[in-house]
Write a protein that holds these residues in place. Structure first.
Motif, PDB file in Angstrom:
ATOM      1  N   SER A  59       0.823  -1.202   0.000  1.00  0.00           N
ATOM      2  CA  SER A  59       0.000   0.000   0.000  1.00  0.00           C
ATOM      3  C   SER A  59       0.857   1.252   0.000  1.00  0.00           C
ATOM      4  O   SER A  59       1.951   1.292   0.559  1.00  0.00           O
ATOM      5  N   ASN A 156      -1.006 -13.380   0.053  1.00  0.00           N
ATOM      6  CA  ASN A 156      -1.801 -12.212  -0.350  1.00  0.00           C
ATOM      7  C   ASN A 156      -2.214 -11.473   0.914  1.00  0.00           C
ATOM      8  O   ASN A 156      -2.724 -12.097   1.846  1.00  0.00           O
ATOM      9  N   PRO A 159      -7.617  -8.128   2.533  1.00  0.00           N
ATOM     10  CA  PRO A 159      -8.185  -6.862   2.049  1.00  0.00           C
ATOM     11  C   PRO A 159      -8.728  -6.034   3.209  1.00  0.00           C
ATOM     12  O   PRO A 159      -9.032  -6.581   4.275  1.00  0.00           O
ATOM     13  N   THR A 160      -8.859  -4.745   3.008  1.00  0.00           N
ATOM     14  CA  THR A 160      -9.518  -3.921   4.026  1.00  0.00           C
ATOM     15  C   THR A 160     -11.024  -4.155   3.905  1.00  0.00           C
ATOM     16  O   THR A 160     -11.504  -4.651   2.881  1.00  0.00           O
ATOM     17  N   ASP A 163     -12.460  -2.809   0.838  1.00  0.00           N
ATOM     18  CA  ASP A 163     -12.362  -3.600  -0.393  1.00  0.00           C
ATOM     19  C   ASP A 163     -13.167  -4.887  -0.348  1.00  0.00           C
ATOM     20  O   ASP A 163     -13.549  -5.412  -1.379  1.00  0.00           O
ATOM     21  N   GLN A 164     -13.359  -5.387   0.838  1.00  0.00           N
ATOM     22  CA  GLN A 164     -14.176  -6.596   0.954  1.00  0.00           C
ATOM     23  C   GLN A 164     -15.026  -6.540   2.223  1.00  0.00           C
ATOM     24  O   GLN A 164     -14.525  -6.760   3.328  1.00  0.00           O
ATOM     25  N   TYR A 197     -11.253   1.550   6.274  1.00  0.00           N
ATOM     26  CA  TYR A 197      -9.915   1.609   5.684  1.00  0.00           C
ATOM     27  C   TYR A 197      -8.863   1.032   6.633  1.00  0.00           C
ATOM     28  O   TYR A 197      -7.789   0.640   6.203  1.00  0.00           O
ATOM     29  N   LEU A 200      -8.832  -4.793   8.603  1.00  0.00           N
ATOM     30  CA  LEU A 200      -8.617  -5.814   7.576  1.00  0.00           C
ATOM     31  C   LEU A 200      -9.633  -6.928   7.752  1.00  0.00           C
ATOM     32  O   LEU A 200      -9.995  -7.276   8.882  1.00  0.00           O
TER      33      LEU A 200
END
Ligand SMILES: Nc1ncnc2c1ncn2[C@@H]1O[C@H](COP(=O)(O)OP(=O)(O)OP(=O)(O)O)[C@@H](O)[C@H]1O
Ligand SMILES: [Mg+2]
Length: 255
Positions: A59, A156, A159-160, A163-164, A197, A200
């Motif tokens: 990021s 991986n 995601p935050t 995002d998910q 944001y 996670l």
């Protein structure tokens, strides 16, 4: 050359070679992140066996970049590097001043950022002691923070929530309120920037991150920040389809 020094040198060369900064944007940021002092800090971390390889960026934030790194023991770690040039010193000063743990009277920007990173490290430790789900901090050095990497087995990053979103919003909201309760009552901290944001979605388990601005509950602005955190969380979660009353949640958190 001293074998330890030459090893560190090789490590750093390897780190830089394997930085694998691919995109144009990353390349621009890359040169911005790795000023001479930051390179020295990474060099020291490599030399004291904390970091072997610095991989690609996870990021690129306003003030910090987060990279994937490889710890000497082979584990993947998250490497958060604050850029001195784009840090918000006014904010840092304001948040640090009211915190009895820090007696930083400095107006030196670099020293302020170092204190800020140290604050994030200490806050993460307090959260961990309070049994919250946060990344395990490894070390803070100057403007670099090493912490546990939150992600899957294929490396991986999780995601935050932005995002998910959660599959079960009610359940996740409940877990987050319990986390905030632990943060307030046991860690004696208020996050101060809680939103989708900075949470996670780790396989449907919420992990709270980005606690650099988190303040001790005795801080003069802690209540204001707590109210804002609750409002933001409830607003975000109402979009996911989960709701709760502000007053009830606040009572639950503060006891
Ligand atoms: N421990 C971690 N494991 C996996 N991914 C992480 C970890 N820490 C941070 N990230 C990723 O990096 C992003 C930015 O991290 P963080 O929120 O801590 O910094 P930031 O928002 O850039 O900080 P600032 O706003 O102070 O500049 C996160 O949204 C997340 O995607
Ligand atoms: Mg953030």
């Amino acid at each position: 050359m001293d074998p330890k020094v030459s090893k560190a040198d090789a490590n750093l060369q390897k780190m830089l070679a394997e930085k694998r900064i691919k995109s144009v944007e990353d390349r621009r940021v890359g040169s911005e992140v790795f000023d001479q002092k930051t390179l020295e800090t990474l060099y020291k971390l490599a030399n004291s066996n904390y970091l072997n390889i610095l991989n690609g960026a996870i990021s690129t934030g306003k003030e910090a970049n987060v990279f994937k790194g490889v710890h000497e023991d082979g584990h993947i770690v998250a490497v958060k590097i604050y850029r001195i040039s784009t840090s918000d010193f006014k904010k840092m000063q304001y948040y640090i001043q009211g915190d009895p743990r820090f007696r930083v009277r400095t107006t030196n920007k670099r020293q302020l950022v170092h204190a800020w990173v140290n604050k994030e490290f200490r806050n993460l430790n307090r959260c961990l002691e309070a049994k919250m789900d946060v990344p395990n901090p490894i070390i803070a050095k100057n403007n670099v923070l090493l912490m546990e990497f939150i992600g899957d087995d294929e490396e991986n990053p999780a995601p935050t929530l932005r995002d998910q979103g959660p599959q079960n919003p009610d359940k996740m909201l409940e877990e987050l309120i319990e986390s905030m309760r632990k943060m307030y009552q046991d860690a004696k901290l208020v996050h101060g920037d809680l939103s989708i944001y900075n949470i996670l979605n780790n396989n449907e388990k919420p992990v709270i991150i980005d606690v650099s601005q988190s303040v001790v509950v005795d801080h003069p602005i802690s209540m204001e920040l707590l109210n804002r955190d609750i409002e933001t969380l409830l607003k975000d979660f109402s979009k996911f389809g989960a709701s709760a009353s502000f007053e009830d949640v606040k009572k639950e958190i503060t006891g």
